[in-house]
Design a protein around this motif. Structure first.
Motif, PDB file in Angstrom:
ATOM      1  N   SER A  87      39.598  18.560  -2.896  1.00 29.23           N
ATOM      2  CA  SER A  87      38.305  18.061  -2.423  1.00 29.23           C
ATOM      3  C   SER A  87      37.201  18.093  -3.481  1.00 29.23           C
ATOM      4  O   SER A  87      36.313  17.242  -3.482  1.00 29.23           O
ATOM      5  CB  SER A  87      37.864  18.852  -1.185  1.00 29.23           C
ATOM      6  OG  SER A  87      37.703  20.230  -1.496  1.00 29.23           O
ATOM      7  N   ARG A  88      37.244  19.079  -4.387  1.00 32.92           N
ATOM      8  CA  ARG A  88      36.189  19.193  -5.390  1.00 32.92           C
ATOM      9  C   ARG A  88      36.453  18.338  -6.619  1.00 32.92           C
ATOM     10  O   ARG A  88      35.652  18.329  -7.555  1.00 32.92           O
ATOM     11  CB  ARG A  88      36.024  20.653  -5.808  1.00 32.92           C
ATOM     12  CG  ARG A  88      35.545  21.563  -4.677  1.00 32.92           C
ATOM     13  CD  ARG A  88      35.374  22.997  -5.149  1.00 32.92           C
ATOM     14  NE  ARG A  88      34.950  23.879  -4.070  1.00 32.92           N
ATOM     15  CZ  ARG A  88      34.772  25.192  -4.211  1.00 32.92           C
ATOM     16  NH1 ARG A  88      34.976  25.761  -5.388  1.00 32.92           N
ATOM     17  NH2 ARG A  88      34.395  25.927  -3.173  1.00 32.92           N
ATOM     18  N   SER A  89      37.560  17.616  -6.627  1.00 30.63           N
ATOM     19  CA  SER A  89      37.932  16.833  -7.803  1.00 30.63           C
ATOM     20  C   SER A  89      37.094  15.573  -7.960  1.00 30.63           C
ATOM     21  O   SER A  89      37.010  15.012  -9.048  1.00 30.63           O
ATOM     22  CB  SER A  89      39.409  16.438  -7.704  1.00 30.63           C
ATOM     23  OG  SER A  89      39.598  15.556  -6.602  1.00 30.63           O
ATOM     24  N   GLY A  90      36.508  15.111  -6.872  1.00 28.12           N
ATOM     25  CA  GLY A  90      35.774  13.852  -6.913  1.00 28.12           C
ATOM     26  C   GLY A  90      36.643  12.650  -6.636  1.00 28.12           C
ATOM     27  O   GLY A  90      36.140  11.527  -6.471  1.00 28.12           O
ATOM     28  N   TYR A  91      37.953  12.828  -6.582  1.00 30.89           N
ATOM     29  CA  TYR A  91      38.858  11.729  -6.262  1.00 30.89           C
ATOM     30  C   TYR A  91      38.656  11.287  -4.816  1.00 30.89           C
ATOM     31  O   TYR A  91      38.279  12.068  -3.946  1.00 30.89           O
ATOM     32  CB  TYR A  91      40.310  12.159  -6.451  1.00 30.89           C
ATOM     33  CG  TYR A  91      40.748  12.304  -7.884  1.00 30.89           C
ATOM     34  CD1 TYR A  91      40.839  11.195  -8.723  1.00 30.89           C
ATOM     35  CD2 TYR A  91      41.109  13.549  -8.396  1.00 30.89           C
ATOM     36  CE1 TYR A  91      41.255  11.325 -10.032  1.00 30.89           C
ATOM     37  CE2 TYR A  91      41.534  13.693  -9.709  1.00 30.89           C
ATOM     38  CZ  TYR A  91      41.601  12.578 -10.527  1.00 30.89           C
ATOM     39  OH  TYR A  91      42.024  12.705 -11.830  1.00 30.89           O
ATOM     40  N   ARG A  92      38.942  10.012  -4.563  1.00 29.93           N
ATOM     41  CA  ARG A  92      38.899   9.486  -3.202  1.00 29.93           C
ATOM     42  C   ARG A  92      40.202   9.868  -2.503  1.00 29.93           C
ATOM     43  O   ARG A  92      41.283   9.519  -2.962  1.00 29.93           O
ATOM     44  CB  ARG A  92      38.743   7.959  -3.216  1.00 29.93           C
ATOM     45  CG  ARG A  92      37.426   7.464  -3.794  1.00 29.93           C
ATOM     46  CD  ARG A  92      37.503   5.968  -4.038  1.00 29.93           C
ATOM     47  NE  ARG A  92      38.574   5.648  -4.996  1.00 29.93           N
ATOM     48  CZ  ARG A  92      39.036   4.416  -5.203  1.00 29.93           C
ATOM     49  NH1 ARG A  92      38.559   3.398  -4.505  1.00 29.93           N
ATOM     50  NH2 ARG A  92      39.992   4.210  -6.099  1.00 29.93           N
ATOM     51  N   ILE A  93      40.071  10.561  -1.390  1.00 31.66           N
ATOM     52  CA  ILE A  93      41.233  11.079  -0.664  1.00 31.66           C
ATOM     53  C   ILE A  93      41.264  10.472   0.737  1.00 31.66           C
ATOM     54  O   ILE A  93      40.272  10.510   1.461  1.00 31.66           O
ATOM     55  CB  ILE A  93      41.168  12.612  -0.559  1.00 31.66           C
ATOM     56  CG1 ILE A  93      41.113  13.249  -1.952  1.00 31.66           C
ATOM     57  CG2 ILE A  93      42.351  13.146   0.240  1.00 31.66           C
ATOM     58  CD1 ILE A  93      40.688  14.705  -1.934  1.00 31.66           C
ATOM     59  N   VAL A  94      42.413   9.912   1.103  1.00 30.41           N
ATOM     60  CA  VAL A  94      42.633   9.437   2.470  1.00 30.41           C
ATOM     61  C   VAL A  94      43.697  10.323   3.096  1.00 30.41           C
ATOM     62  O   VAL A  94      44.782  10.509   2.527  1.00 30.41           O
ATOM     63  CB  VAL A  94      43.078   7.962   2.501  1.00 30.41           C
ATOM     64  CG1 VAL A  94      43.532   7.572   3.907  1.00 30.41           C
ATOM     65  CG2 VAL A  94      41.942   7.054   2.068  1.00 30.41           C
ATOM     66  N   LEU A  95      43.395  10.872   4.258  1.00 30.51           N
ATOM     67  CA  LEU A  95      44.317  11.746   4.983  1.00 30.51           C
ATOM     68  C   LEU A  95      44.683  11.054   6.293  1.00 30.51           C
ATOM     69  O   LEU A  95      43.828  10.856   7.164  1.00 30.51           O
ATOM     70  CB  LEU A  95      43.650  13.095   5.238  1.00 30.51           C
ATOM     71  CG  LEU A  95      44.431  14.182   5.985  1.00 30.51           C
ATOM     72  CD1 LEU A  95      45.771  14.456   5.321  1.00 30.51           C
ATOM     73  CD2 LEU A  95      43.608  15.457   6.065  1.00 30.51           C
TER      74      LEU A  95
END
Length: 553
Positions: free
Chosen positions: A35-43
């Motif tokens: 979550s802190r990586s800045g990447y866009r994450i879809v769950l």
């Protein structure tokens, strides 16, 4: 952001860096780690925020031998939080020995060492809300503890190791707010149905999900991680055969094999000759307020010498179904069987119907034990039902110093114990699973030899006697069949695609951007409940994924 896939326009396309499939312990831990990586994450989560019958029905399947395994849709929850919404909270780490290639354990040996997981256990302990990472009674408490069994010799067994208990923490409720980070998009009711591969089969290009209401969506991402559990992950890999004819990652027919749970049961009668009040079979509360429990654990050096798997045992109340125990609390629990959930009733009771004489004796126990029952009911209401951190289980103190032995043992990996597909399809057109769980002679040997060594230790220590029928060990150890929701080994990690599905980083062999997380990747099962190690391994995977260079993809 949390939204419902049923509200999206049909054919919606979503772009992301990481697409995680499954919002249980593995998926949520992985998302938090990224979550802190800045990447866009879809769950993508197949269920909603509570249990829904039509979603749960998608887990239905066929069990080859129903006497050995629960129905395919039990012990699993198709909803936000996954099985953390119903788990008991027991947290136990694997032991260093579990990661070794042991000549007496077929197909054993992890491609990573214990130290790789140990680095993530403290953080996993915090996510599971099980306190500090210390699982030895001599160091975990600042005060001296009452001995579990005064005078016990501990030649083959130790009473020093602990089980710690989570609240139990529902990951959906506990981490709902943290998962609302601006770079995380959670889609509920999004059932993964298709994994699209490049023409050469070396990369996932997108995944497609459908809702039971009829609309569909697709996610295009740089990296994909399946966190759908040890059974559902098998279904997803085997059902997608348009590029890889045998299923993704299944060139050598390994996907779904080596299926393990745990071997568990209740055996014999342990009668102590020392004062009953000196025996401690309950929970110790740590300085930070965590319920901990000691157990009898077979020493690692003994496992090596005796060529057996890992084995632990707990002092347990007499079998509830037998009214001869004369305990009103136990009889009241039996009478309340219809109101106890399947997952817990499976372990508390046998399925055989009782005679009217046994029912009469149970009711007599209840009538004579009203004061004890009232005290027990108040304790369970106050300390379990109403408490934020719940009292973990039923503990009955024997006034006569008589207990049965509740054991939990490692199951050996067997390629013939497997999960596959049937021809029957669910409402979404996905083939249902077929479960063919088996156990081996080595599993019986582990339990038989461990019980014999414990009987010897108890006798030589002079603390009492342990009586059981050695000829009934196999019958008792499969009374409950495959233990609960511990779906282990079906997509195991290893060094070769001929004997494993993923590499040491949990990446599917031959597919550059597809990873798996959960207990399905464990090569061996240990004696430990899998949740803590699932979380630790997911956190390790999060660090690995953030270290990769995706700039050229």
């Amino acid at each position: 952001m949390i939204s419902d896939a049923r509200t999206l326009p049909d054919g919606t396309v979503i772009q992301a860096d990481f697409c995680i499939v499954g919002a249980g312990a593995a998926g949520i831990s992985l998302a938090l780690g990224l979550s802190r990586s800045g990447y866009r994450i879809v769950l993508l989560e197949a269920g909603g925020e509570k249990e829904e019958a039509e979603a749960q029905a998608l887990y239905e399947g066929r069990v080859v031998n129903p006497a050995l395994h629960s129905p395919a849709d039990s012990y699993r929850q198709r909803r936000f939080g996954g099985t953390t919404t119903i788990w008991g909270g027991r947290c136990v780490p694997f032991d260093p020995l579990d990661f070794e290639a042991r000549p007496y354990v077929p197909h054993s040996g992890w491609p990573i060492g214990y130290e790789e997981i140990a680095r993530y256990y403290p953080q996993a302990n915090r996510l599971c809300e099980a306190g500090v990472f210390d699982y030895h009674s001599e160091t975990a408490f600042t005060r001296p503890l009452k001995p579990m069994i005064p005078g016990f010799d501990q030649r083959h067994f130790t009473t020093d190791t602990l089980e710690r208990f989570s609240c139990p923490t529902d990951f959906h409720v506990r981490y709902h707010e943290k998962l609302s980070a601006p770079n995380i998009q959670i889609l509920l009711h999004a059932n993964l149905t298709r994994i699209a591969l490049s023409a050469d089969g070396n990369r996932v290009t997108e995944v497609e999900a459908r809702t039971l209401s009829g609309n569909s969506l697709s996610v295009k991402a740089t990296c994909f991680v399946l966190c759908a559990g040890g059974l559902e992950t098998v279904r997803l890999l085997l059902a997608n055969r348009d590029v890889h004819g045998q299923g993704i990652g299944n060139l050598h027919d390994v996907v779904g094999r080596y299926y393990m749970c745990h071997i568990a049961g209740t055996m014999g009668g342990l009668r102590f000759s020392i004062p009953p009040e000196s025996i401690w079979n309950g929970y110790d509360i740590s300085d930070e307020g965590i319920y901990c429990r000691r157990r009898l654990a077979l020493r690692p050096e003994v496992q090596r010498h005796e060529h057996v798997g890992s084995f632990v045992a707990r002092l347990h109340h007499p079998r509830i179904t037998d009214p001869s125990h004369g305990n009103g609390i136990l009889s009241a629990l039996y009478c309340a069987k219809p109101f106890i959930s399947y997952e817990y009733a499976k372990r508390l009771f046998e399925d055989e119907p009782l005679s009217w004489q046994d029912w009469y004796r149970h009711l007599k126990n209840v009538a004579l034990g009203v004061p004890d029952i009232m005290g027990f009911a108040w304790h369970m209401l106050r300390d379990r039902k109403l408490a934020a951190r719940k009292f973990p289980s039923v503990i009955i103190k024997s006034r006569a110093g008589l207990y049965s032995l509740d054991f939990h043992a490692e199951q050996m990996p067997d390629p013939m114990s497997r999960v596959g597909l049937t021809h029957e399809k669910d409402r979404l057109g996905m083939q249902k699973i077929e479960i063919d769980w088996r156990y081996m002679s080595q599993d019986v040997h582990t339990v038989k030899r461990s019980l014999a060594l414990l009987k010897q230790d108890i006798a030589e220590s002079g603390v009492g006697s342990f009586d059981y029928d050695p000829q009934s060990v196999e019958k008792e150890m499969i009374r409950y069949g495959a233990y609960g929701g511990h779906h282990i080994g079906t997509v195991r990690m290893g060094t070769s695609p001929r004997t494993s599905v993923t590499n040491s980083d949990c990446r599917v062999h031959g597919v550059a951007n597809l990873y798996l997380a959960g207990s399905g990747v464990f090569p061996t099962s240990s004696q430990a409940n899998p949740t803590l190690t699932i979380v630790a391994l997911s956190l390790r995977l999060a660090d690995h994924l953030q270290s990769l260079d995706f700039s050229g993809t």
